[in-house]
Design an enzyme around this catalytic site. Sequence first.
Site, PDB file in Angstrom:
ATOM      1  N   GLY A 157      26.270  41.275 148.721  1.00 17.91           N
ATOM      2  CA  GLY A 157      26.679  40.341 147.684  1.00 17.91           C
ATOM      3  C   GLY A 157      27.468  41.077 146.623  1.00 17.91           C
ATOM      4  O   GLY A 157      28.046  42.140 146.874  1.00 17.91           O
ATOM      5  N   ARG A 158      27.484  40.512 145.408  1.00 17.91           N
ATOM      6  CA  ARG A 158      28.267  41.124 144.331  1.00 17.91           C
ATOM      7  C   ARG A 158      27.860  42.574 144.082  1.00 17.91           C
ATOM      8  O   ARG A 158      28.693  43.468 143.995  1.00 17.91           O
ATOM      9  CB  ARG A 158      28.099  40.320 143.037  1.00 17.91           C
ATOM     10  CG  ARG A 158      28.762  38.951 143.025  1.00 17.91           C
ATOM     11  CD  ARG A 158      28.689  38.382 141.615  1.00 17.91           C
ATOM     12  NE  ARG A 158      29.247  37.057 141.504  1.00 17.91           N
ATOM     13  CZ  ARG A 158      28.528  35.936 141.550  1.00 17.91           C
ATOM     14  NH1 ARG A 158      27.222  36.007 141.724  1.00 17.91           N
ATOM     15  NH2 ARG A 158      29.108  34.755 141.426  1.00 17.91           N
ATOM     16  N   ILE A 159      26.555  42.813 143.925  1.00 19.73           N
ATOM     17  CA  ILE A 159      26.085  44.156 143.589  1.00 19.73           C
ATOM     18  C   ILE A 159      26.263  45.095 144.775  1.00 19.73           C
ATOM     19  O   ILE A 159      26.731  46.229 144.619  1.00 19.73           O
ATOM     20  CB  ILE A 159      24.617  44.119 143.123  1.00 19.73           C
ATOM     21  CG1 ILE A 159      24.493  43.289 141.835  1.00 19.73           C
ATOM     22  CG2 ILE A 159      24.096  45.535 142.883  1.00 19.73           C
ATOM     23  CD1 ILE A 159      23.062  43.035 141.394  1.00 19.73           C
ATOM     24  N   THR A 238      16.786  48.192 143.844  1.00 18.51           N
ATOM     25  CA  THR A 238      17.027  47.686 142.486  1.00 18.51           C
ATOM     26  C   THR A 238      17.078  46.161 142.483  1.00 18.51           C
ATOM     27  O   THR A 238      17.579  45.571 141.531  1.00 18.51           O
ATOM     28  CB  THR A 238      18.352  48.235 141.915  1.00 18.51           C
ATOM     29  OG1 THR A 238      19.427  47.892 142.813  1.00 18.51           O
ATOM     30  CG2 THR A 238      18.305  49.743 141.736  1.00 18.51           C
ATOM     31  N   SER A 239      16.576  45.513 143.543  1.00 16.61           N
ATOM     32  CA  SER A 239      16.670  44.054 143.634  1.00 16.61           C
ATOM     33  C   SER A 239      15.430  43.390 143.043  1.00 16.61           C
ATOM     34  O   SER A 239      15.371  43.127 141.842  1.00 16.61           O
ATOM     35  CB  SER A 239      16.914  43.622 145.076  1.00 16.61           C
ATOM     36  OG  SER A 239      15.878  44.069 145.938  1.00 16.61           O
ATOM     37  N   ARG A 240      14.434  43.122 143.872  1.00 15.55           N
ATOM     38  CA  ARG A 240      13.159  42.572 143.420  1.00 15.55           C
ATOM     39  C   ARG A 240      12.038  43.309 144.148  1.00 15.55           C
ATOM     40  O   ARG A 240      12.153  43.641 145.326  1.00 15.55           O
ATOM     41  CB  ARG A 240      13.070  41.068 143.724  1.00 15.55           C
ATOM     42  CG  ARG A 240      13.887  40.191 142.776  1.00 15.55           C
ATOM     43  CD  ARG A 240      13.259  40.128 141.394  1.00 15.55           C
ATOM     44  NE  ARG A 240      13.907  39.174 140.509  1.00 15.55           N
ATOM     45  CZ  ARG A 240      14.877  39.465 139.655  1.00 15.55           C
ATOM     46  NH1 ARG A 240      15.338  40.703 139.597  1.00 15.55           N
ATOM     47  NH2 ARG A 240      15.394  38.523 138.877  1.00 15.55           N
ATOM     48  N   GLU A 269       4.654  43.800 138.181  1.00 12.64           N
ATOM     49  CA  GLU A 269       5.272  44.499 137.051  1.00 12.64           C
ATOM     50  C   GLU A 269       4.554  44.149 135.752  1.00 12.64           C
ATOM     51  O   GLU A 269       4.361  42.967 135.473  1.00 12.64           O
ATOM     52  CB  GLU A 269       6.762  44.138 136.954  1.00 12.64           C
ATOM     53  CG  GLU A 269       7.557  44.630 138.155  1.00 12.64           C
ATOM     54  CD  GLU A 269       9.066  44.400 138.018  1.00 12.64           C
ATOM     55  OE1 GLU A 269       9.490  43.787 137.012  1.00 12.64           O
ATOM     56  OE2 GLU A 269       9.812  44.828 138.906  1.00 12.64           O
ATOM     57  N   HIS A 288      12.267  48.713 135.693  1.00 12.94           N
ATOM     58  CA  HIS A 288      13.145  47.545 135.789  1.00 12.94           C
ATOM     59  C   HIS A 288      14.260  47.613 134.736  1.00 12.94           C
ATOM     60  O   HIS A 288      14.444  46.694 133.928  1.00 12.94           O
ATOM     61  CB  HIS A 288      12.339  46.252 135.636  1.00 12.94           C
ATOM     62  CG  HIS A 288      12.984  45.082 136.307  1.00 12.94           C
ATOM     63  ND1 HIS A 288      12.270  44.099 136.952  1.00 12.94           N
ATOM     64  CD2 HIS A 288      14.290  44.722 136.442  1.00 12.94           C
ATOM     65  CE1 HIS A 288      13.092  43.184 137.440  1.00 12.94           C
ATOM     66  NE2 HIS A 288      14.320  43.538 137.143  1.00 12.94           N
ATOM     67  N   ALA A 290      17.644  48.560 135.601  1.00 13.18           N
ATOM     68  CA  ALA A 290      18.952  48.719 136.247  1.00 13.18           C
ATOM     69  C   ALA A 290      20.082  48.045 135.470  1.00 13.18           C
ATOM     70  O   ALA A 290      21.229  48.493 135.515  1.00 13.18           O
ATOM     71  CB  ALA A 290      18.912  48.187 137.676  1.00 13.18           C
TER      72      ALA A 290
END
Length: 330
Positions: A157-159, A238-240, A269, A288, A290
């Site tokens: 995707g974008r990232i 770095t997503s979920r 978290e 968290h 990023a």
Amino acid sequence: MTKKPKVYVTRRIAQQALDMIREAAEMRLWEGELPVPLEVLLKEVKDVEGLLSMLTERIDGELFDAAPKLKVASNMAVGFDNVDLEEATRRGIPVGNTPGVLTETTADFAFALFMAAGRRVTEGERYIRAGQWKTWSPMVLLGQDLHHATLGIVGLGRIGWEVAKRARGFDMEVIYYDEIRRKDLEEQYSIEYAGDLLTLLSRADFVTVHVSLTPKTRHLMGAKEFAAMKPTAIFVNTSRGPVVDQKALYHALKDKTILAAGIDVTEVEPIPMDDPLLTLDNLTITPHIASASVATRTKMALLAVENLLAGLRGEIPPHCPNAEALKSKR
């Protein structure tokens, strides 16, 4: 004089964004450093028309029941897995999110984790602080080179795409896996489609995950997936947090199934201090952060406010994953 709508904001955000809300609405703000307690949140939303929330709040039927006047819920995050989108749509409440603005900052941070985990940066700092550095040694804290390595991107995707672009500066071979194949990008930037996840994992020296959290991606990375990776591989997320089976990651690191990992997110978290992951030297972990640059968090806040104010005006927010909520309401 027209009465201003009431808005509740669940955490202090950039002052510029708060000032925009105050100009247009009667705002109440949770000032605490920790997330607003549920019982407080349910009490505060009883008379509001707008809510600006963080990913730490669960926006669901219970909250909607407590907020009968709610017109819009603006979530200051790219993801919206903390929002019951189906329930919001059913009630005609548009939800805002903040995509795009954190893409490059998060991609930068993925590379920070590649370097920190691959070159054992945080381990080296602990080594010094523990008084273990006695002399230069040719065999101490040897890591893995990033340049000319194979980078496997899970989710283009974008990232994921921004990560791929950065990899060119390190002369990396880039392979990717996504449910949607991007032949245009493959040809334009010489990246390779891996065909399936296990193939990607078996080939990559560095693996980075950039997928949304859905029922299908929950525990996407588990024991089978880590077993498919090289014993010299570095894993980054770095997503979920729930995209990774955290127990499986622990065993993969402890048993040296993979060499090291860098994670910015965890299943729960904050991560409990007795979590066994925190006992491992080959784990680099951050809280968290990023997207945590001054510029990006300000942009996120401003975009969340734009979504909020549009919803208060009865318009579809600029970034709204359930635009049909307002359309069906009309």
